[in-house]
Write a protein that holds these residues in place. Structure first.
Motif, short mmCIF file in Angstrom:
data_model
loop_
_atom_site.label_atom_id
_atom_site.label_comp_id
_atom_site.label_asym_id
_atom_site.label_seq_id
_atom_site.Cartn_x
_atom_site.Cartn_y
_atom_site.Cartn_z
N PRO A 177 74.02 -21.20 -41.79
CA PRO A 177 74.05 -20.42 -42.89
C PRO A 177 73.07 -19.33 -43.04
O PRO A 177 72.98 -19.17 -43.77
CB PRO A 177 73.10 -21.71 -43.76
CG PRO A 177 72.33 -22.76 -42.44
CD PRO A 177 73.24 -22.87 -41.08
N ARG A 178 72.35 -19.03 -41.24
CA ARG A 178 71.25 -17.74 -42.27
C ARG A 178 72.08 -16.94 -42.18
O ARG A 178 71.51 -15.71 -42.43
CB ARG A 178 70.30 -17.91 -41.47
CG ARG A 178 69.03 -18.90 -41.29
CD ARG A 178 67.80 -19.24 -40.46
NE ARG A 178 68.83 -19.95 -39.21
CZ ARG A 178 68.43 -20.16 -38.34
NH1 ARG A 178 66.32 -19.89 -37.96
NH2 ARG A 178 67.94 -21.23 -37.37
N LEU A 179 73.29 -16.94 -41.10
CA LEU A 179 73.96 -16.12 -40.86
C LEU A 179 74.29 -15.13 -42.19
O LEU A 179 74.47 -13.86 -42.22
CB LEU A 179 75.81 -16.05 -40.32
CG LEU A 179 76.84 -15.15 -40.13
CD1 LEU A 179 77.28 -15.24 -38.46
CD2 LEU A 179 77.55 -14.97 -41.28
N LEU A 180 75.05 -16.08 -43.72
CA LEU A 180 75.28 -14.97 -45.07
C LEU A 180 73.79 -14.28 -45.45
O LEU A 180 73.94 -13.02 -45.73
CB LEU A 180 75.46 -16.57 -45.36
CG LEU A 180 76.48 -16.65 -45.58
CD1 LEU A 180 77.08 -18.53 -46.69
CD2 LEU A 180 77.64 -15.69 -45.06
N ASP A 181 72.66 -14.70 -45.14
CA ASP A 181 71.75 -13.92 -45.63
C ASP A 181 71.44 -12.78 -44.83
O ASP A 181 71.18 -11.08 -44.90
CB ASP A 181 70.34 -14.65 -44.92
CG ASP A 181 69.68 -15.99 -45.88
OD1 ASP A 181 71.15 -16.64 -47.29
OD2 ASP A 181 69.98 -17.40 -45.45
N VAL A 182 71.53 -12.45 -43.71
CA VAL A 182 71.72 -11.71 -42.83
C VAL A 182 72.63 -10.43 -43.08
O VAL A 182 72.42 -9.63 -43.49
CB VAL A 182 72.09 -12.03 -41.41
CG1 VAL A 182 72.19 -10.44 -40.13
CG2 VAL A 182 71.00 -12.49 -40.78
N HIS A 194 71.80 -6.95 -45.46
CA HIS A 194 72.76 -5.03 -44.49
C HIS A 194 73.83 -4.84 -44.95
O HIS A 194 74.09 -3.83 -44.69
CB HIS A 194 73.04 -6.12 -43.20
CG HIS A 194 71.78 -5.68 -42.05
ND1 HIS A 194 71.05 -5.31 -41.65
CD2 HIS A 194 71.37 -7.28 -41.51
CE1 HIS A 194 70.22 -5.28 -40.44
NE2 HIS A 194 69.86 -5.98 -41.03
N GLY A 195 74.22 -5.70 -46.46
CA GLY A 195 75.14 -5.16 -46.89
C GLY A 195 77.12 -5.49 -46.02
O GLY A 195 77.51 -4.30 -46.12
#
Length: 288
Positions: free
Chosen positions: A123-128, A132-133
């Motif tokens: 789920p942390r991929l979405l935060d990245v 970064h847009g």
């Protein structure tokens, strides 16, 4: 709805070709042909010339195989993404990864899209992506574990509804995490967590996913559902892939992840013209 992929925006009638660039020694189709830096860059140059709108760079094959650590995946893709960005400053660059650590590194050097083929297991991929847009591809895998093949896969009720529920939930989570609404794509993930009957049903009803209101990406190229349907080995699936591409384009899919770029570009241009969204390149027959 317009589609924003990093620094570029595309109209809702644009049909986009995403060229596959494998940075793996054991990919199922090219068998490591673009593992080395020079051959990988030659592939990028070639597909840009052939009409690719974006490239999808991956450092771990989807199928089972040898363990690839985060450090190894970073080593395979990050420097190469940076080199592609420098060489092709306007090209949309996607990276096929499910790991937030890799996502952070590639976004820092210029990646525009995170193609999460494993349906949000990290789920942390979405935060990245939000930080970064970057755009995100939200896939459906039916809960399959990363890098596993489906085994006696089944769904309670309608498989298409199951796929819709999965990708739309992921898409909404992406927006809630801060990813721009126009930078979220959904992918039914042909063959991932599905047998051939499932994949064919999802394909023939692809318009239901399109009608949900999110741009649809399909990854059809030379996959097992084509091979099983036509009883063809991996290196004889291009015709079946292109036939499925034409149907998917007619039903409204917008992005096509492919190995054969020039052939796919012609199919998509032909379908766009038949749909009345693109003029013929020339019209002299019967007029001169």
């Amino acid at each position: 709805m317009s589609l924003r992929l990093g620094r570029r925006t595309f109209a809702d009638t644009d049909l986009l070709v995403m060229a596959i660039v494998n940075r793996t020694p054991d990919s199922f189709y090219d068998r490591g042909a673009t593992f080395a830096d020079d051959t990988a860059m030659a592939r990028v140059d070639a597909v840009v010339e052939q009409g690719a709108d974006l490239v999808d760079i991956g450092g771990v094959k989807a199928a089972p195989g040898g363990e690839v650590s985060v450090a190894e995946e970073v080593d395979r893709v990050v420097g190469f993404v940076a080199a592609v960005r420098e060489r092709h400053p306007d090209l949309v660059i996607s990276v096929d990864t499910w790991r937030h650590e890799v996502a952070r590194e590639v976004c820092a050097v210029g990646a525009d899209v995170l193609n999460d083929a494993w349906g949000g297991v990290d789920p942390r991929l979405l935060d990245v992506a939000a930080e970064h847009g970057a755009a995100v591809v939200c896939t459906h895998t039916g809960g399959a574990a990363v890098r596993t093949r489906p085994f006696r896969t089944g769904y309670d009720g309608d498989v298409v509804q199951h796929v819709l529920d999965g990708v739309l939930d992921y898409a909404r989570r992406a927006v809630a995490a801060g990813v721009h609404r126009e930078s979220v794509l959904v992918d039914p993930a042909h063959d991932f967590g599905k047998n051939t009957h499932h994949t064919l049903e999802v394909t023939r009803r692809l318009d239901e996913m399109v009608q949900a209101g999110w741009p649809v990406l399909v990854s059809l190229s030379n996959k097992d559902f084509v091979g099983e349907t036509l009883d063809r080995p991996v290196d004889e699936r291009v015709v079946g892939t292109l036939a499925t591409t034409a149907v998917s384009a007619w039903l409204g899919a917008r992005v096509y992840r492919v190995h054969e770029v020039a052939e796919t570009r012609q199919v998509l241009d032909m379908v766009a013209t038949l749909r009345g969204e693109r003029p013929p390149a020339r019209t002299t027959r019967g007029l001169a």
